[in-house]
Design a protein around this motif. Structure first.
Motif, PDB file in Angstrom:
ATOM      1  N   SER A 238       0.825  -1.207   0.000  1.00  0.00           N
ATOM      2  CA  SER A 238       0.000   0.000   0.000  1.00  0.00           C
ATOM      3  C   SER A 238       0.861   1.259   0.000  1.00  0.00           C
ATOM      4  O   SER A 238       0.543   2.232  -0.698  1.00  0.00           O
ATOM      5  CB  SER A 238      -0.947  -0.002   1.193  1.00  0.00           C
ATOM      6  OG  SER A 238      -0.228  -0.120   2.412  1.00  0.00           O
ATOM      7  N   ALA A 239       1.951   1.254   0.748  1.00  0.00           N
ATOM      8  CA  ALA A 239       2.836   2.422   0.768  1.00  0.00           C
ATOM      9  C   ALA A 239       3.487   2.614  -0.601  1.00  0.00           C
ATOM     10  O   ALA A 239       3.641   3.746  -1.079  1.00  0.00           O
ATOM     11  CB  ALA A 239       3.890   2.268   1.851  1.00  0.00           C
ATOM     12  N   PHE A 240       3.895   1.525  -1.210  1.00  0.00           N
ATOM     13  CA  PHE A 240       4.460   1.619  -2.558  1.00  0.00           C
ATOM     14  C   PHE A 240       3.448   2.231  -3.523  1.00  0.00           C
ATOM     15  O   PHE A 240       3.795   3.083  -4.352  1.00  0.00           O
ATOM     16  CB  PHE A 240       4.875   0.231  -3.057  1.00  0.00           C
ATOM     17  CG  PHE A 240       4.920   0.108  -4.549  1.00  0.00           C
ATOM     18  CD1 PHE A 240       5.944   0.687  -5.277  1.00  0.00           C
ATOM     19  CD2 PHE A 240       3.905  -0.565  -5.236  1.00  0.00           C
ATOM     20  CE1 PHE A 240       5.975   0.591  -6.663  1.00  0.00           C
ATOM     21  CE2 PHE A 240       3.926  -0.661  -6.617  1.00  0.00           C
ATOM     22  CZ  PHE A 240       4.970  -0.087  -7.329  1.00  0.00           C
ATOM     23  N   ALA A 241       2.192   1.808  -3.440  1.00  0.00           N
ATOM     24  CA  ALA A 241       1.170   2.330  -4.349  1.00  0.00           C
ATOM     25  C   ALA A 241       0.990   3.830  -4.175  1.00  0.00           C
ATOM     26  O   ALA A 241       0.785   4.553  -5.163  1.00  0.00           O
ATOM     27  CB  ALA A 241      -0.149   1.601  -4.119  1.00  0.00           C
ATOM     28  N   GLN A 242       1.074   4.299  -2.960  1.00  0.00           N
ATOM     29  CA  GLN A 242       0.943   5.736  -2.748  1.00  0.00           C
ATOM     30  C   GLN A 242       2.136   6.491  -3.325  1.00  0.00           C
ATOM     31  O   GLN A 242       1.982   7.580  -3.891  1.00  0.00           O
ATOM     32  CB  GLN A 242       0.788   6.030  -1.253  1.00  0.00           C
ATOM     33  CG  GLN A 242      -0.555   5.637  -0.680  1.00  0.00           C
ATOM     34  CD  GLN A 242      -1.716   6.253  -1.447  1.00  0.00           C
ATOM     35  OE1 GLN A 242      -1.744   7.452  -1.728  1.00  0.00           O
ATOM     36  NE2 GLN A 242      -2.696   5.414  -1.805  1.00  0.00           N
ATOM     37  N   ALA A 288      -7.608   2.287 -11.903  1.00  0.00           N
ATOM     38  CA  ALA A 288      -7.383   3.422 -11.009  1.00  0.00           C
ATOM     39  C   ALA A 288      -8.323   3.455  -9.807  1.00  0.00           C
ATOM     40  O   ALA A 288      -7.904   3.849  -8.709  1.00  0.00           O
ATOM     41  CB  ALA A 288      -7.491   4.729 -11.798  1.00  0.00           C
ATOM     42  N   PRO A 289      -9.616   3.046  -9.936  1.00  0.00           N
ATOM     43  CA  PRO A 289     -10.504   3.145  -8.774  1.00  0.00           C
ATOM     44  C   PRO A 289     -10.042   2.347  -7.565  1.00  0.00           C
ATOM     45  O   PRO A 289     -10.344   2.732  -6.423  1.00  0.00           O
ATOM     46  CB  PRO A 289     -11.838   2.611  -9.314  1.00  0.00           C
ATOM     47  CG  PRO A 289     -11.779   2.854 -10.775  1.00  0.00           C
ATOM     48  CD  PRO A 289     -10.350   2.639 -11.151  1.00  0.00           C
ATOM     49  N   GLU A 290      -9.331   1.237  -7.766  1.00  0.00           N
ATOM     50  CA  GLU A 290      -8.878   0.454  -6.617  1.00  0.00           C
ATOM     51  C   GLU A 290      -7.574   0.982  -6.035  1.00  0.00           C
ATOM     52  O   GLU A 290      -7.137   0.519  -4.978  1.00  0.00           O
ATOM     53  CB  GLU A 290      -8.706  -1.010  -7.018  1.00  0.00           C
ATOM     54  CG  GLU A 290      -7.665  -1.268  -8.089  1.00  0.00           C
ATOM     55  CD  GLU A 290      -7.825  -2.616  -8.749  1.00  0.00           C
ATOM     56  OE1 GLU A 290      -7.091  -3.538  -8.361  1.00  0.00           O
ATOM     57  OE2 GLU A 290      -8.701  -2.743  -9.633  1.00  0.00           O
ATOM     58  N   LEU A 291      -6.944   1.958  -6.717  1.00  0.00           N
ATOM     59  CA  LEU A 291      -5.701   2.553  -6.227  1.00  0.00           C
ATOM     60  C   LEU A 291      -5.947   3.926  -5.628  1.00  0.00           C
ATOM     61  O   LEU A 291      -5.638   4.170  -4.460  1.00  0.00           O
ATOM     62  CB  LEU A 291      -4.689   2.657  -7.375  1.00  0.00           C
ATOM     63  CG  LEU A 291      -4.201   1.350  -7.989  1.00  0.00           C
ATOM     64  CD1 LEU A 291      -3.367   1.628  -9.238  1.00  0.00           C
ATOM     65  CD2 LEU A 291      -3.383   0.552  -6.971  1.00  0.00           C
ATOM     66  N   TRP A 292      -6.499   4.824  -6.432  1.00  0.00           N
ATOM     67  CA  TRP A 292      -6.697   6.212  -6.026  1.00  0.00           C
ATOM     68  C   TRP A 292      -8.079   6.658  -6.501  1.00  0.00           C
ATOM     69  O   TRP A 292      -8.225   7.228  -7.593  1.00  0.00           O
ATOM     70  CB  TRP A 292      -5.596   7.087  -6.647  1.00  0.00           C
ATOM     71  CG  TRP A 292      -4.223   6.468  -6.532  1.00  0.00           C
ATOM     72  CD1 TRP A 292      -3.531   6.183  -5.385  1.00  0.00           C
ATOM     73  CD2 TRP A 292      -3.395   6.031  -7.621  1.00  0.00           C
ATOM     74  NE1 TRP A 292      -2.329   5.605  -5.677  1.00  0.00           N
ATOM     75  CE2 TRP A 292      -2.200   5.494  -7.036  1.00  0.00           C
ATOM     76  CE3 TRP A 292      -3.520   6.025  -9.009  1.00  0.00           C
ATOM     77  CZ2 TRP A 292      -1.169   4.971  -7.811  1.00  0.00           C
ATOM     78  CZ3 TRP A 292      -2.490   5.520  -9.771  1.00  0.00           C
ATOM     79  CH2 TRP A 292      -1.340   5.004  -9.181  1.00  0.00           C
ATOM     80  N   PRO A 293      -9.118   6.411  -5.707  1.00  0.00           N
ATOM     81  CA  PRO A 293     -10.498   6.662  -6.161  1.00  0.00           C
ATOM     82  C   PRO A 293     -10.761   8.096  -6.600  1.00  0.00           C
ATOM     83  O   PRO A 293     -11.469   8.310  -7.604  1.00  0.00           O
ATOM     84  CB  PRO A 293     -11.334   6.302  -4.927  1.00  0.00           C
ATOM     85  CG  PRO A 293     -10.475   5.340  -4.164  1.00  0.00           C
ATOM     86  CD  PRO A 293      -9.073   5.779  -4.377  1.00  0.00           C
ATOM     87  N   ALA A 294     -10.216   9.072  -5.890  1.00  0.00           N
ATOM     88  CA  ALA A 294     -10.481  10.468  -6.261  1.00  0.00           C
ATOM     89  C   ALA A 294      -9.873  10.787  -7.624  1.00  0.00           C
ATOM     90  O   ALA A 294     -10.499  11.464  -8.453  1.00  0.00           O
ATOM     91  CB  ALA A 294      -9.920  11.406  -5.195  1.00  0.00           C
ATOM     92  N   ASP A 295      -8.644  10.323  -7.852  1.00  0.00           N
ATOM     93  CA  ASP A 295      -8.028  10.528  -9.166  1.00  0.00           C
ATOM     94  C   ASP A 295      -8.837   9.823 -10.253  1.00  0.00           C
ATOM     95  O   ASP A 295      -9.018  10.361 -11.356  1.00  0.00           O
ATOM     96  CB  ASP A 295      -6.592   9.986  -9.170  1.00  0.00           C
ATOM     97  CG  ASP A 295      -5.666  10.772  -8.259  1.00  0.00           C
ATOM     98  OD1 ASP A 295      -5.893  11.986  -8.091  1.00  0.00           O
ATOM     99  OD2 ASP A 295      -4.722  10.171  -7.715  1.00  0.00           O
ATOM    100  N   ALA A 296      -9.305   8.622  -9.943  1.00  0.00           N
ATOM    101  CA  ALA A 296     -10.071   7.848 -10.933  1.00  0.00           C
ATOM    102  C   ALA A 296     -11.327   8.600 -11.348  1.00  0.00           C
ATOM    103  O   ALA A 296     -11.665   8.653 -12.547  1.00  0.00           O
ATOM    104  CB  ALA A 296     -10.430   6.484 -10.356  1.00  0.00           C
ATOM    105  N   GLU A 297     -12.031   9.179 -10.388  1.00  0.00           N
ATOM    106  CA  GLU A 297     -13.248   9.920 -10.726  1.00  0.00           C
ATOM    107  C   GLU A 297     -12.927  11.146 -11.563  1.00  0.00           C
ATOM    108  O   GLU A 297     -13.659  11.475 -12.502  1.00  0.00           O
ATOM    109  CB  GLU A 297     -13.975  10.319  -9.444  1.00  0.00           C
ATOM    110  CG  GLU A 297     -14.607   9.155  -8.707  1.00  0.00           C
ATOM    111  CD  GLU A 297     -15.489   9.607  -7.564  1.00  0.00           C
ATOM    112  OE1 GLU A 297     -16.714   9.680  -7.767  1.00  0.00           O
ATOM    113  OE2 GLU A 297     -14.949   9.875  -6.485  1.00  0.00           O
TER     114      GLU A 297
END
Length: 519
Positions: A238-242, A288-297
């Motif tokens: 999770s930290a890597f994904a951020q 993208a929705p499963e990684l960064w939902p706000a960016d995905a939207e």
């Protein structure tokens, strides 16, 4: 004196027998025409109507079309994959020929992703075990690694090569999730850890797919695959994904703040090559929705604003932004055919993106068009994606559609229902029903209007039996060729109704057929 008669002798016993046999053959050919019309035209129309009324096509859940397609594909994928492995033909594929190098691997990954999604929704996929094993074996087959080994050398599993390594991670993750078999867990863990470390250590958060070719959209998918692997490996990235999010923020995005389709790392920093495109935006929308939902939207909103179009006859995503100077009717290897600006791949991948984002007002019309123009078959498959797929990956189209239809809304995403059916769906149904009607009328015309002459019954019988045999043989080898022969026999081979001669027409109304005596 008696005069010789010029009338022909009465027919022999052999002629009526041959004529009766010919009529039976004629009836068989007419029945064959009707059955073929049902299979080719009427049944697909009925299946499309059924699918259009499936709540899971217009909302969350597993559509009936996905269940039928998975069963059909599961019966066909294992023999194909086993034969490719046995033949070793992948070792001789041209290095830069994408369909023969990437697409067989992609087929297996899509299939495994869809199978895992079905199992997660409670579907019993026991019938698919053989194809699941075959898909895993093709992923690990050394001959199918030849092209990337040629690109990157013997260290191809640890040197950049993002796209291929990410596909291995995804395929093996889904295989382990389906089967619980952890025999490849050590290999999977190595790929997950080394690719995550390589991306983390890169100057800009992106690495190349191929030498000189970098696709940020593939890097984003790779990050999602690494996070999915955590579920079967018990790891936590999770930290890597951020940290990986840095590669998809300004200044690395395009002028509309979309993830760039392609960049060039050779100048030292990511130089723009291609901005966000339809297929890339839709691909990003799946993960993208499963990684960064706000960016995905935000990205999906821009994708909708700049790339969604409704022409009345069809609705979907453009491949290129309107006014960008690209052709409205063209072809590109990643985009596929571009028709009136619509990207066929952008719209197909858009089904998965829209479902993932909970946007069923987009997913429903896109899915309806995809099913109707795909021409469903009685075995659960889709005729046209199979017909137009590359010989090296004949099931890629169906496997991709299966993966998109099994995609569910990301956790926390609101669901938006709605969406109208474009005219293209009605046109496809109309073609199916018209084809059935024409074949039905042809069958009736053949049965009712062909009158067999007694003079050459054997020749006539040979024509019917030969035509029927051609239909059957060609129907097995190449269905559309068989149907073409059938229609040729029906509409060209059938002569018009023969007129009765005056001598056999009978007496005129109110009169007699006897000659009058002269007064």
């Amino acid at each position: 004196m008696p005069t010789s008669s010029s009338s022909p002798p009465p027919p022999t016993d052999r002629a009526p027998r041959a004529d009766r046999l010919a009529r039976w053959a004629l009836a068989f050919l007419a029945l064959l025409a009707l059955l073929t019309a049902i299979e080719l035209f009427l049944a697909p129309a009925a299946l499309v109507v059924r699918d259009l009324n499936d709540p899971a096509l217009a909302g969350p859940g597993i559509p009936r079309r996905a269940l039928a397609l998975h069963e059909s594909l599961s019966a066909r994928l294992a023999p194909w994959a086993r034969e490719r492995i046995r033949s070793g033909e992948a070792a001789h594929a041209p290095l830069h020929d994408v369909p023969t190098t990437e697409w067989p691997i992609f087929t297996c990954v899509f299939y495994l992703q869809a199978t895992a999604a079905l199992q997660a929704e409670g579907v019993d996929i026991g019938y698919a075990r053989e194809s699941v094993e075959a898909a895993r074996d093709l992923l690990m087959d050394p001959s199918h690694h030849t092209w990337v080994r040629t690109h990157w050398g013997d260290d191809y599993l640890h040197d950049r090569n993002v796209f291929f390594r990410s596909l291995l991670i995804s395929g093996l993750t889904e295989y382990q999730a389906i089967t619980g078999d952890a025999r490849r867990a050590a290999f999977l863990r190595d790929q997950v850890e080394t690719l995550a470390a390589d991306l983390d250590a890169s100057a800009h958060g992106v690495l190349e797919d191929y030498p000189g070719e970098t696709y940020p959209i593939d890097v984003l998918a790779a990050v999602a695959y690494i996070r999915r692997a955590d579920a079967v490996l018990g790891t936590d990235h999770s930290a890597f994904a951020q940290r990986a999010r840095r590669a998809f923020l300004p200044p690395y995005t395009d002028d509309h703040d979309l993830v760039r389709f392609r960049v060039d790392l050779r100048p030292g920093s990511p130089a723009p090559v291609q901005p966000g495109r339809g297929i890339g935006n839709s691909w990003v929308g799946i993960y993208a929705p499963e990684l960064w939902p706000a960016d995905a939207e935000r990205w999906y909103g821009t994708h909708e604003r700049l790339f969604w179009q409704d022409r009345g006859w069809a609705a979907g995503f453009r491949e290129y932004e309107a006014g960008s100077g690209h052709g409205e009717w063209t072809f590109e290897i990643d985009a596929g055919p571009i028709l009136d600006g619509f990207g066929t791949s952008a719209s197909a991948f858009g089904v998965g993106a829209a479902r993932r984002m909970g946007r069923f007002d987009h997913a429903y019309p896109l899915s309806a068009q995809m099913v109707a123009t795909g021409w469903p078959t009685l075995d659960g498959g889709l005729r046209f994606p199979r017909l137009f797929s590359h010989p090296a990956a004949p099931f890629l189209g169906e496997a991709a559609i299966l993966q998109f239809l099994t995609t569910q809304p990301a956790e926390g995403m609101p669901v938006t229902a709605g969406g109208r059916l474009p005219a293209l769906v009605g046109v496809a149904l109309g073609v199916m029903l018209l084809g059935f009607l024409l074949a039905l009328l042809g069958s009736l015309r053949l049965r009712r209007r062909w009158r067999w002459p007694y003079r050459h019954p054997r020749r006539a019988l040979a024509v019917v039996l030969g035509g029927g045999a051609a239909v059957v043989i060609l129907g097995f080898a190449a269905p559309f060729a068989g149907y073409g022969v059938l229609l040729l026999v029906l509409f060209i081979g059938a002569p018009p109704r023969r007129r009765r001669s005056p001598a056999r027409r009978g007496p005129p109304p109110g009169g007699s057929d006897r000659p009058r005596a002269s007064a």
